[in-house]
Design a protein around this motif. Sequence first.
Motif, PDB file in Angstrom:
ATOM      1  N   GLY A   1       0.787  -1.224   0.000  1.00  0.00           N
ATOM      2  CA  GLY A   1       0.000   0.000   0.000  1.00  0.00           C
ATOM      3  C   GLY A   1       0.816   1.269   0.000  1.00  0.00           C
ATOM      4  N   THR A   2       2.131   1.154   0.118  1.00  0.00           N
ATOM      5  CA  THR A   2       2.975   2.346   0.088  1.00  0.00           C
ATOM      6  C   THR A   2       2.796   3.046  -1.247  1.00  0.00           C
ATOM      7  N   ARG A   3       2.473   4.312  -1.187  1.00  0.00           N
ATOM      8  CA  ARG A   3       2.293   5.097  -2.410  1.00  0.00           C
ATOM      9  C   ARG A   3       3.642   5.594  -2.886  1.00  0.00           C
ATOM     10  N   LEU A   4       3.923   5.362  -4.155  1.00  0.00           N
ATOM     11  CA  LEU A   4       5.149   5.872  -4.743  1.00  0.00           C
ATOM     12  C   LEU A   4       4.940   7.310  -5.190  1.00  0.00           C
TER      13      LEU A   4
ATOM     14  N   THR B   1      11.264   8.284 -18.630  1.00  0.00           N
ATOM     15  CA  THR B   1      12.189   7.328 -18.016  1.00  0.00           C
ATOM     16  C   THR B   1      11.574   6.748 -16.749  1.00  0.00           C
ATOM     17  N   VAL B   2      10.992   7.611 -15.935  1.00  0.00           N
ATOM     18  CA  VAL B   2      10.343   7.174 -14.696  1.00  0.00           C
ATOM     19  C   VAL B   2       9.118   6.332 -15.022  1.00  0.00           C
ATOM     20  N   SER B   3       8.359   6.766 -16.007  1.00  0.00           N
ATOM     21  CA  SER B   3       7.168   6.029 -16.411  1.00  0.00           C
ATOM     22  C   SER B   3       7.530   4.624 -16.882  1.00  0.00           C
ATOM     23  N   LYS B   4       8.612   4.499 -17.619  1.00  0.00           N
ATOM     24  CA  LYS B   4       9.080   3.188 -18.091  1.00  0.00           C
ATOM     25  C   LYS B   4       9.437   2.300 -16.900  1.00  0.00           C
ATOM     26  N   ALA B   5      10.132   2.854 -15.919  1.00  0.00           N
ATOM     27  CA  ALA B   5      10.517   2.089 -14.729  1.00  0.00           C
ATOM     28  C   ALA B   5       9.275   1.616 -13.974  1.00  0.00           C
ATOM     29  N   TYR B   6       8.314   2.506 -13.772  1.00  0.00           N
ATOM     30  CA  TYR B   6       7.094   2.139 -13.055  1.00  0.00           C
ATOM     31  C   TYR B   6       6.318   1.062 -13.812  1.00  0.00           C
ATOM     32  N   SER B   7       6.267   1.188 -15.132  1.00  0.00           N
ATOM     33  CA  SER B   7       5.557   0.187 -15.930  1.00  0.00           C
ATOM     34  C   SER B   7       6.219  -1.182 -15.813  1.00  0.00           C
TER      35      SER B   7
ATOM     36  N   VAL C   1       2.597  -0.137  -3.776  1.00  0.00           N
ATOM     37  CA  VAL C   1       3.198  -1.460  -3.653  1.00  0.00           C
ATOM     38  C   VAL C   1       2.089  -2.492  -3.480  1.00  0.00           C
ATOM     39  N   MET C   2       2.149  -3.529  -4.304  1.00  0.00           N
ATOM     40  CA  MET C   2       1.150  -4.601  -4.219  1.00  0.00           C
ATOM     41  C   MET C   2       1.374  -5.418  -2.952  1.00  0.00           C
ATOM     42  N   ALA C   3       0.301  -5.927  -2.388  1.00  0.00           N
ATOM     43  CA  ALA C   3       0.391  -6.702  -1.144  1.00  0.00           C
ATOM     44  C   ALA C   3       1.290  -7.914  -1.289  1.00  0.00           C
TER      45      ALA C   3
ATOM     46  N   LEU D   1       4.225  -3.420  -8.333  1.00  0.00           N
ATOM     47  CA  LEU D   1       3.363  -2.253  -8.156  1.00  0.00           C
ATOM     48  C   LEU D   1       2.023  -2.468  -8.835  1.00  0.00           C
ATOM     49  N   GLU D   2       1.049  -1.708  -8.368  1.00  0.00           N
ATOM     50  CA  GLU D   2      -0.234  -1.668  -9.053  1.00  0.00           C
ATOM     51  C   GLU D   2      -0.677  -0.221  -9.161  1.00  0.00           C
ATOM     52  N   ARG D   3      -1.400   0.068 -10.220  1.00  0.00           N
ATOM     53  CA  ARG D   3      -1.886   1.425 -10.492  1.00  0.00           C
ATOM     54  C   ARG D   3      -3.297   1.536  -9.929  1.00  0.00           C
ATOM     55  N   LEU D   4      -3.500   2.468  -9.003  1.00  0.00           N
ATOM     56  CA  LEU D   4      -4.828   2.701  -8.438  1.00  0.00           C
ATOM     57  C   LEU D   4      -5.345   4.040  -8.941  1.00  0.00           C
ATOM     58  N   ARG D   5      -6.493   3.984  -9.549  1.00  0.00           N
ATOM     59  CA  ARG D   5      -7.089   5.203 -10.112  1.00  0.00           C
ATOM     60  C   ARG D   5      -7.220   6.269  -9.025  1.00  0.00           C
ATOM     61  N   GLY D   6      -6.678   7.427  -9.317  1.00  0.00           N
ATOM     62  CA  GLY D   6      -6.764   8.553  -8.399  1.00  0.00           C
ATOM     63  C   GLY D   6      -5.713   8.551  -7.303  1.00  0.00           C
TER      64      GLY D   6
END
Length: 129
Positions: free
Chosen positions: A36-39, A55-61, A79-81, A69-74
Amino acid sequence: MNPEALYIEPASPDPIYRQIVGQIARLIAAGQCPPGTRLPSVREVAAAHAINPMTVSKAYSLLEEQGFLERLRGKGMVVMAQAAVRQPSAERLQALTPLLTELVRQARQLDLNFQQVTEALRPLMEKKE
């Protein structure tokens, strides 16, 4: 997580996106980024380190593809559990083996002994970044 928690070395032969991926994966493996830690946002990291947001977007993807990681709308990336299970120290040390092997090789080339290397390493390990 603070964007300054990442250390980016522009002169490194390792691409910046891989530096980011490696550092975040290690923080998760060590339990320093619990579930649950927000990056920080892509823009926050890019601005803090004066790097291209793509560059950052590529790393996150990549971290998302690898299940860290998981992308949460809003809310952005968190960090995924299941990714945040702290790895045993033996596994975390194993990740350092290539770097330690290179350190030993260079120390031998410089004719430095074990004690000299560990004395040089101690203040670096004790230093808080």
